[in-house]
Structure formats: C-alpha cells, structure tokens
Design a protein around this motif. Structure first.
Motif, PDB file in Angstrom:
ATOM      1  N   GLN A  47       5.148  36.882  55.251  1.00 13.76           N
ATOM      2  CA  GLN A  47       4.694  38.011  56.063  1.00 13.76           C
ATOM      3  C   GLN A  47       3.391  37.705  56.809  1.00 13.76           C
ATOM      4  O   GLN A  47       3.038  38.420  57.740  1.00 13.76           O
ATOM      5  CB  GLN A  47       4.530  39.262  55.207  1.00 13.76           C
ATOM      6  N   TYR A  48       2.709  36.622  56.455  1.00 13.83           N
ATOM      7  CA  TYR A  48       1.467  36.235  57.118  1.00 13.83           C
ATOM      8  C   TYR A  48       1.676  35.085  58.106  1.00 13.83           C
ATOM      9  O   TYR A  48       0.721  34.605  58.709  1.00 13.83           O
ATOM     10  CB  TYR A  48       0.413  35.856  56.068  1.00 13.83           C
ATOM     11  N   PHE A  49       2.911  34.650  58.280  1.00 15.66           N
ATOM     12  CA  PHE A  49       3.245  33.537  59.167  1.00 15.66           C
ATOM     13  C   PHE A  49       2.943  33.910  60.619  1.00 15.66           C
ATOM     14  O   PHE A  49       3.342  34.962  61.102  1.00 15.66           O
ATOM     15  CB  PHE A  49       4.732  33.189  59.016  1.00 15.66           C
ATOM     16  N   ILE A  50       2.200  33.034  61.322  1.00 16.22           N
ATOM     17  CA  ILE A  50       1.899  33.285  62.734  1.00 16.22           C
ATOM     18  C   ILE A  50       2.325  32.133  63.636  1.00 16.22           C
ATOM     19  O   ILE A  50       2.319  32.264  64.854  1.00 16.22           O
ATOM     20  CB  ILE A  50       0.401  33.582  62.954  1.00 16.22           C
ATOM     21  N   GLY A  51       2.665  30.984  63.072  1.00 18.23           N
ATOM     22  CA  GLY A  51       3.074  29.856  63.899  1.00 18.23           C
ATOM     23  C   GLY A  51       3.143  28.582  63.078  1.00 18.23           C
ATOM     24  O   GLY A  51       3.124  28.615  61.855  1.00 18.23           O
ATOM     25  N   GLU A  52       3.208  27.473  63.805  1.00 24.65           N
ATOM     26  CA  GLU A  52       3.290  26.167  63.152  1.00 24.65           C
ATOM     27  C   GLU A  52       2.227  25.234  63.693  1.00 24.65           C
ATOM     28  O   GLU A  52       1.710  25.433  64.797  1.00 24.65           O
ATOM     29  CB  GLU A  52       4.684  25.554  63.368  1.00 24.65           C
TER      30      GLU A  52
END
Length: 146
Positions: free
Chosen positions: A90-95
């Motif tokens: 749920q805290y994923f924003i990119g790579e």
C-alpha cells in the motif's frame, strides 16, 4: 505557466515505464530521508512510508536509519511476516531506475566473489594442514618400523 506544466508532464512521462510504473533514481530517493518524508527501496521497489512511521512495531527510528536508501538487507534480516510484506504494497510509489539497479547488482557480485574467496582462504590451508599431518604420521610410522 502552461509551458511549465507541459514540461513537467513530459518529464514525468519520461520516468514512467510501459506499464505506467514511475521510475526513481537514487538521487531522487536519497532526499526523502526525513521524519515527514520517508522513502525506502526494498527489492528495487520504492515505498513512501511517511504515514507508517508511527505505526511500525519496531519503532520509527529503525525506519529513519534506512530512509532514502536501499533497505532490502535490513528488511530481510528482520524476517518480516507475509502480512508485513502485503502491507508494504500500500506504500508502493514506483521502482528504482534501471541504471541504479545495475550499480546495486555490481556490488552484490563483488560481495559474492569476496565471500567465495574468503571461504577459500580457510579451506585451502585446512586441506594443506590435513595432508601435511597425514604425510607426517606416515613418515614417523615408516621410520619407527625400520
């Protein structure tokens, strides 16, 4: 003002992959290392955990120590549960940008070669010592029987 927005859209789309995932460089990530703005890299994925700091069972200090850096090793060393790994999504924003991943892989290869050479540093002398011990005993027994 319209040109600034247009330039920003072009810059943002340049950092997105074909699947719409945003890519961040290490330089972009390292500035997010404060209490109100905390990003981490775990397995080449970037997470904005700013809102999670107070909820973290291990305390916010451990997260702030890793803020703005690759926290993969620390994350794995603790042995997080499956629930913790799912919560992370749920805290994923990119790579992490591909160029910066290559830097990380190079250091991992160096670490692997260093660990294999350190392994050889004690195995080779141990084998030599065993062989010398066997030859010595053979030599001593040969001379006692003569």
């Amino acid at each position: 003002m319209g040109e600034e927005t247009k330039d920003r859209i072009i810059a943002d789309s340049a950092n997105c992959g074909n699947n719409g995932v945003r890519y961040y460089t290490l330089e972009e990530i390292t500035v997010h290392n404060m209490n109100k703005d905390t990003w981490l890299i775990i397995h080449d994925k970037v997470y904005d955990i700013s809102s999670f700091l107070e909820e973290h069972p291990g305390g916010e200090e451990v997260l702030l120590e890793q803020a703005g850096t690759d926290a993969t090793a620390s994350f794995e060393d603790v042995g997080h549960s499956t629930d913790a790994r799912e919560m992370l999504q749920q805290y994923f924003i990119g790579e992490l940008h591909m160029d910066d991943r290559q830097k990380g892989n190079t250091s991992k290869e160096t670490t692997n070669s260093e660990s294999s050479s350190s392994w050889a540093m004690w195995v080779i002398p141990a084998v030599i010592a065993v062989v010398v011990g066997i030859l010595y005993r053979f030599y001593i027994f040969e001379h006692k029987s003569s």
